[in-house]
Design a protein around this motif. Structure first.
Motif, short mmCIF file in Angstrom:
data_model
loop_
_atom_site.label_atom_id
_atom_site.label_comp_id
_atom_site.label_asym_id
_atom_site.label_seq_id
_atom_site.Cartn_x
_atom_site.Cartn_y
_atom_site.Cartn_z
N GLY A 72 0.81 -1.21 0.00
CA GLY A 72 0.00 0.00 0.00
C GLY A 72 0.84 1.26 0.00
O GLY A 72 1.00 1.93 -1.02
N ILE A 73 1.43 1.60 1.16
CA ILE A 73 2.23 2.82 1.32
C ILE A 73 3.56 2.42 1.92
O ILE A 73 3.61 1.75 2.96
N THR A 74 4.65 2.85 1.30
CA THR A 74 5.97 2.49 1.78
C THR A 74 6.96 3.60 1.50
O THR A 74 6.64 4.58 0.81
N MET A 75 8.19 3.46 2.02
CA MET A 75 9.18 4.53 1.94
C MET A 75 10.58 3.94 2.00
O MET A 75 10.75 2.73 2.15
N ARG A 76 11.60 4.81 1.93
CA ARG A 76 12.99 4.38 1.99
C ARG A 76 13.56 4.62 3.39
O ARG A 76 12.94 5.24 4.25
N GLU A 77 14.79 4.15 3.59
CA GLU A 77 15.42 4.18 4.90
C GLU A 77 15.68 5.61 5.41
O GLU A 77 15.83 6.54 4.63
N ASN A 78 15.70 5.74 6.72
CA ASN A 78 16.01 7.00 7.42
C ASN A 78 15.01 8.11 7.15
O ASN A 78 15.33 9.30 7.32
#
Length: 370
Positions: A272-278
């Motif tokens: 669904g909704i995701t992102m990258r590190e930090n």
């Protein structure tokens, strides 16, 4: 080398023990030290360091107090707080004594840690920590000040950009500036879309549909794709439906800050909704996420084949995930960065899930689930 160092320690210890046999009292002490080195070096007195605050969220402030000593774990840290200018303090939960020996193989520094809950957004608080240890005796007070984050808001001086089809939408994204509010008219927008321009703290870039169900970004059942992907910080995505792709919405910039996702409807996607590190300080609230999995399919049916089908997957620090309705994923919500701190999950409705309603694996401290 460590091996040589340990060998030298071993032979020196044996030599000292052998010589001490001529002096029975000293020999007994040395022998006890060899068998129980932790006991021989115990320091039961707490030595507090300088307290620090985790990244603030809208409704909570997390605290860390680094310490040494207190090997018998009988010290305590109580917490009081008040809104700046208020006459009286309120009691918060006492800080929790972290046991580094119980977090193997993860390494964490000795500390007290905890959170002050049910605060108000954009509000400054005075905090007092009272540290005691009967072995000292230790009786010390620390004072801190912390300010919660505001709810994300529109640009101070917005510039409105209207789009009506896929071509004009991507063109608006390509030419966007901080402070733009790109408004999508109701309709179906076929394809995958990318935004490469950031907003700013005072002038976020807002991508907003005319209505949640009327504006549909359709990925056309693409594989290995994002229906919408965002690069940069201070970008708000609001009020539309994203469907028919591997991932609905992905934030692609490591370390991106203060992005917001509100009132989206995602369906027919693996993630669904995701992102990258930090990543820092995301706000993901009031969304409806419907994955591909169907009830009553669960983890043991296929040996976890879909355990990484995630509804909301966050990495980094300071995120707020609130009042979302989620179904049809392996893990409805999760933290996936080792060392994550100050992440809030509250008020979410997990209708059903194949594996976990929430997975807080890899969190280091002050990860709050309510």
């Amino acid at each position: 080398t460590p091996e040589l160092f340990n060998a030298v320690k071993y032979y020196l210890s044996i030599a000292m023990f052998t010589r001490s046999l001529r002096r029975p009292a000293l020999g007994g002490l040395l022998f006890a030290g060899l068998l129980f080195p932790a006991l021989a070096l115990a320091d039961n007195v707490l030595h507090p360091g300088t307290p620090v605050l985790d990244r603030p969220t809208l409704l909570a402030l997390g605290i860390q107090l680094p310490v040494t000593g207190d090997d018998n774990y009988n010290a305590a840290v109580t917490v009081k707080y008040r809104k700046t200018g208020a006459a009286t303090f309120s009691n918060a939960l006492p800080l929790f004594r972290v046991h580094p020996d119980s977090t193997l193989p993860y390494v964490i520094a000795p500390q007290f840690s905890g959170s002050i809950l049910d605060l108000r957004p954009a509000t400054t608080y005075e905090i007092q920590l009272h540290v005691t240890d009967p072995d000292g005796p230790v009786d010390q007070t620390f004072s801190l000040t912390g300010t919660t984050r505001p709810v994300p808001s529109d640009p101070v001086t917005p510039r409105y950009v209207s789009v009506v089809d896929s071509n004009s939408f991507q063109l608006a994204l390509n030419n966007s500036q901080p402070g733009d509010i790109i408004t999508l008219a109701n309709g179906v927008y076929q394809g995958q879309f990318s935004s490469y321009r950031p907003g700013s703290a005072a002038s976020p870039l807002v991508i907003r549909g005319a209505s949640q169900d009327g504006v549909i970004l359709d990925g056309g059942n693409c594989t290995g794709c994002n229906v919408l992907e965002i690069y940069g910080s201070w970008v708000h995505v609001e009020r539309m439906t994203l469907q028919n792709g591997q991932r609905a919405l992905k934030f692609q910039t490591p370390g991106a800050q203060s992005n917001a996702v509100r009132r989206l409807h995602t369906r027919n996607t693996i993630l669904g909704i995701t992102m990258r590190e930090n990543s820092l300080d995301f706000y993901i609230a009031d969304n409806i996420l419907e994955g591909l999995l169907s009830w009553p399919s669960i983890y043991t049916d296929d040996n976890g084949l879909h355990s990484d089908d995630d509804g909301i997957n966050v990495q980094g620090f300071g995120h707020v995930i609130a009042h979302n309705r989620i179904s049809g994923f392996g893990d409805a919500m999760k933290t996936s960065q080792t060392g994550a701190r100050a992440v809030d999950f509250y008020g979410n409705d997990i209708l059903w899930t194949y594996d976990n309603g929430v997975e807080l694996d890899h969190s280091e401290g002050n990860a709050r689930l309510i």
